[in-house]
Design a protein around this motif. Structure first.
Motif, PDB file in Angstrom:
ATOM      1  N   SER A 242      20.648  14.361  24.572  1.00 52.48           N
ATOM      2  CA  SER A 242      21.931  13.824  25.027  1.00 52.48           C
ATOM      3  C   SER A 242      22.788  13.317  23.873  1.00 52.48           C
ATOM      4  N   LEU A 243      22.145  12.974  22.756  1.00 53.93           N
ATOM      5  CA  LEU A 243      22.878  12.522  21.570  1.00 53.93           C
ATOM      6  C   LEU A 243      23.422  13.683  20.750  1.00 53.93           C
ATOM      7  N   GLN A 244      23.087  14.915  21.173  1.00 49.65           N
ATOM      8  CA  GLN A 244      23.542  16.127  20.500  1.00 49.65           C
ATOM      9  C   GLN A 244      23.222  16.116  18.999  1.00 49.65           C
ATOM     10  N   PRO A 245      21.951  15.919  18.657  1.00 53.43           N
ATOM     11  CA  PRO A 245      21.602  15.872  17.228  1.00 53.43           C
ATOM     12  C   PRO A 245      21.591  17.266  16.605  1.00 53.43           C
ATOM     13  N   ASP A 246      21.909  17.307  15.339  1.00 55.97           N
ATOM     14  CA  ASP A 246      21.723  18.533  14.562  1.00 55.97           C
ATOM     15  C   ASP A 246      20.261  18.677  14.154  1.00 55.97           C
ATOM     16  N   LEU A 247      19.584  17.543  14.014  1.00 58.28           N
ATOM     17  CA  LEU A 247      18.218  17.496  13.496  1.00 58.28           C
ATOM     18  C   LEU A 247      17.381  16.593  14.399  1.00 58.28           C
ATOM     19  N   LEU A 248      16.253  17.125  14.874  1.00 61.47           N
ATOM     20  CA  LEU A 248      15.379  16.369  15.768  1.00 61.47           C
ATOM     21  C   LEU A 248      13.990  16.266  15.158  1.00 61.47           C
ATOM     22  N   PHE A 249      13.486  15.037  15.043  1.00 59.94           N
ATOM     23  CA  PHE A 249      12.127  14.767  14.581  1.00 59.94           C
ATOM     24  C   PHE A 249      11.238  14.500  15.788  1.00 59.94           C
ATOM     25  N   LEU A 250      10.019  15.048  15.765  1.00 65.24           N
ATOM     26  CA  LEU A 250       9.079  14.861  16.870  1.00 65.24           C
ATOM     27  C   LEU A 250       7.700  14.570  16.299  1.00 65.24           C
ATOM     28  N   ASP A 251       7.113  13.462  16.728  1.00 60.82           N
ATOM     29  CA  ASP A 251       5.809  13.044  16.218  1.00 60.82           C
ATOM     30  C   ASP A 251       4.747  13.361  17.262  1.00 60.82           C
ATOM     31  N   GLU A 252       3.966  14.418  17.034  1.00 61.28           N
ATOM     32  CA  GLU A 252       2.914  14.851  17.958  1.00 61.28           C
ATOM     33  C   GLU A 252       3.451  14.888  19.403  1.00 61.28           C
ATOM     34  N   PRO A 253       4.456  15.709  19.672  1.00 59.54           N
ATOM     35  CA  PRO A 253       5.145  15.631  20.960  1.00 59.54           C
ATOM     36  C   PRO A 253       4.312  16.044  22.165  1.00 59.54           C
ATOM     37  N   THR A 254       3.179  16.745  21.944  1.00 51.98           N
ATOM     38  CA  THR A 254       2.359  17.143  23.092  1.00 51.98           C
ATOM     39  C   THR A 254       0.960  16.533  23.049  1.00 51.98           C
TER      40      THR A 254
ATOM     41  N   SER B  62       3.153  10.957  10.064  1.00 50.28           N
ATOM     42  CA  SER B  62       4.073  10.073  10.786  1.00 50.28           C
ATOM     43  C   SER B  62       4.929   9.273   9.811  1.00 50.28           C
ATOM     44  N   THR B  63       4.322   8.823   8.728  1.00 46.42           N
ATOM     45  CA  THR B  63       5.093   8.099   7.704  1.00 46.42           C
ATOM     46  C   THR B  63       6.178   8.996   7.128  1.00 46.42           C
ATOM     47  N   LEU B  64       5.844  10.253   6.880  1.00 45.27           N
ATOM     48  CA  LEU B  64       6.826  11.186   6.336  1.00 45.27           C
ATOM     49  C   LEU B  64       7.966  11.415   7.328  1.00 45.27           C
TER      50      LEU B  64
ATOM     51  N   ARG C   9       0.849  -1.196   0.000  1.00 43.03           N
ATOM     52  CA  ARG C   9       0.000   0.000   0.000  1.00 43.03           C
ATOM     53  C   ARG C   9       0.879   1.239   0.000  1.00 43.03           C
ATOM     54  N   THR C  10       0.706   2.102  -0.978  1.00 40.56           N
ATOM     55  CA  THR C  10       1.509   3.311  -1.082  1.00 40.56           C
ATOM     56  C   THR C  10       0.977   4.363  -0.117  1.00 40.56           C
ATOM     57  N   LEU C  11       1.851   4.810   0.797  1.00 40.13           N
ATOM     58  CA  LEU C  11       1.458   5.763   1.828  1.00 40.13           C
ATOM     59  C   LEU C  11       1.938   7.178   1.550  1.00 40.13           C
ATOM     60  N   LEU C  12       3.020   7.310   0.824  1.00 33.66           N
ATOM     61  CA  LEU C  12       3.500   8.622   0.368  1.00 33.66           C
ATOM     62  C   LEU C  12       3.634   8.593  -1.140  1.00 33.66           C
ATOM     63  N   HIS C  13       3.246   9.701  -1.782  1.00 35.18           N
ATOM     64  CA  HIS C  13       3.212   9.751  -3.239  1.00 35.18           C
ATOM     65  C   HIS C  13       4.048  10.933  -3.740  1.00 35.18           C
ATOM     66  N   ALA C  14       5.138  10.650  -4.426  1.00 33.44           N
ATOM     67  CA  ALA C  14       5.928  11.667  -5.134  1.00 33.44           C
ATOM     68  C   ALA C  14       6.214  12.899  -4.275  1.00 33.44           C
TER      69      ALA C  14
ATOM     70  N   THR D 139      10.169   8.406   7.310  1.00 29.56           N
ATOM     71  CA  THR D 139      10.949   8.353   6.079  1.00 29.56           C
ATOM     72  C   THR D 139      12.122   9.318   6.143  1.00 29.56           C
ATOM     73  N   LEU D 140      11.879  10.530   6.607  1.00 29.89           N
ATOM     74  CA  LEU D 140      12.957  11.512   6.719  1.00 29.89           C
ATOM     75  C   LEU D 140      14.037  11.038   7.689  1.00 29.89           C
ATOM     76  N   HIS D 141      13.612  10.334   8.747  1.00 28.05           N
ATOM     77  CA  HIS D 141      14.568   9.843   9.740  1.00 28.05           C
ATOM     78  C   HIS D 141      15.316   8.604   9.254  1.00 28.05           C
ATOM     79  N   GLY D 142      14.840   8.001   8.162  1.00 27.10           N
ATOM     80  CA  GLY D 142      15.517   6.829   7.621  1.00 27.10           C
ATOM     81  C   GLY D 142      14.949   5.505   8.070  1.00 27.10           C
ATOM     82  N   LEU D 143      13.821   5.529   8.787  1.00 31.53           N
ATOM     83  CA  LEU D 143      13.229   4.283   9.266  1.00 31.53           C
ATOM     84  C   LEU D 143      12.431   3.571   8.181  1.00 31.53           C
ATOM     85  N   LEU D 144      11.931   4.323   7.200  1.00 33.84           N
ATOM     86  CA  LEU D 144      11.186   3.746   6.086  1.00 33.84           C
ATOM     87  C   LEU D 144      11.864   4.165   4.785  1.00 33.84           C
ATOM     88  N   PRO D 145      12.424   3.240   4.039  1.00 29.89           N
ATOM     89  CA  PRO D 145      13.109   3.602   2.792  1.00 29.89           C
ATOM     90  C   PRO D 145      12.113   3.896   1.677  1.00 29.89           C
TER      91      PRO D 145
END
Length: 233
Positions: free
Chosen positions: A140-152, A44-46, A17-22, A49-55
């Motif tokens: 603590s990992l000192q990331p340059d980029l942080l992804f947050l999925d509905e953090p509140t 969440s899929t996006l 099932r395609t969840l993201l399109h182009a 994907t940006l984090h590299g969990l879904l190719p």
């Protein structure tokens, strides 16, 4: 400067099932990108994907190879052990020598205003405290980029304010944020740019001021404008 991340014509599929399109999307260093859209729209899929969990099944994801990144999920997974050990184990798994982990965990807890709770069981904390522990673990990992999925999501107003304050402090220190949110007020307070996602497609991508300008948004995407008007109404 090259972007931290760039998706180019990316499709993502799970179980046929395609969840993201182009999807085309750039993430620039230092910005705060909010992803908005209805439940099931693909936010969440996006993020994953940006984090590299879904190719991507098609297209490509290009990233700055020198950039460090981390992700905070809507419901953080915490082990049934102390808060400090939850952070220390995350650091150790990331390659930090064990002798350095306790000190870095303590510093991270102080960074999010949770001094003194390191020896408490992480599972016994309030939802807001658990989310701040997750933020501390990411920081603590000192990331340059942080992804947050509905953090509140599902937090009471005081806990939401605490988490937002931590996010704002991270951004002020130079961290790039990409976060999904249903809270348009939160998006206005925290984002510099907004992307609207519907049925796996990015239909609008504008600076935050333009996104919440009815005439400018409507000229880009009627669907995004209707969503914002409905959520704000």
């Amino acid at each position: 400067m090259r972007p931290l991340l760039q998706l180019e014509s990316a499709d993502v599929a799970i179980d046929g099932r395609t969840l993201l399109h182009a999807v085309d999307l750039r993430v620039e260093r230092g910005e705060r990108l909010a992803l908005i859209g209805a439940n099931g729209s693909g936010k969440s899929t996006l993020l994953r994907t940006l984090h590299g969990l879904l190719p991507p099944a098609a297209g490509r994801l290009a990233r700055d190879p020198g950039a460090r990144q981390a992700m905070v999920f809507q419901r953080p997974f915490l082990l049934r052990t102390t808060v400090q050990r939850n952070l220390a184990l995350g650091l150790w798994l990331a390659g930090v020598p064990w002798r350095q982990c306790a000190g870095r965990a303590t510093a991270a807890l102080a960074r999010v205003g949770l001094d003194g709770i390191g020896q408490r069981n992480a599972r016994h904390l309030s939802a807001g405290q658990q989310q701040r522990v997750a933020l501390a673990r990411a920081w603590s990992l000192q990331p340059d980029l942080l992804f947050l999925d509905e953090p509140t999501a599902n937090l009471d107003p005081p806990a939401k304010r605490e988490v937002e304050a931590v996010m704002a402090e991270f951004a002020a220190a130079g961290m790039t944020l990409v976060f999904a949110s249903h809270n348009l007020g939160q998006v206005k307070r925290l984002a510099t740019r907004v992307a609207y996602v519907e049925r796996g497609r990015v239909l609008a991508d504008l600076p935050v001021r333009d996104f919440f300008d009815h005439s400018k948004l409507a000229s880009v995407s009627r669907e995004a404008d209707l969503f914002v008007q409905g959520e704000a109404g």
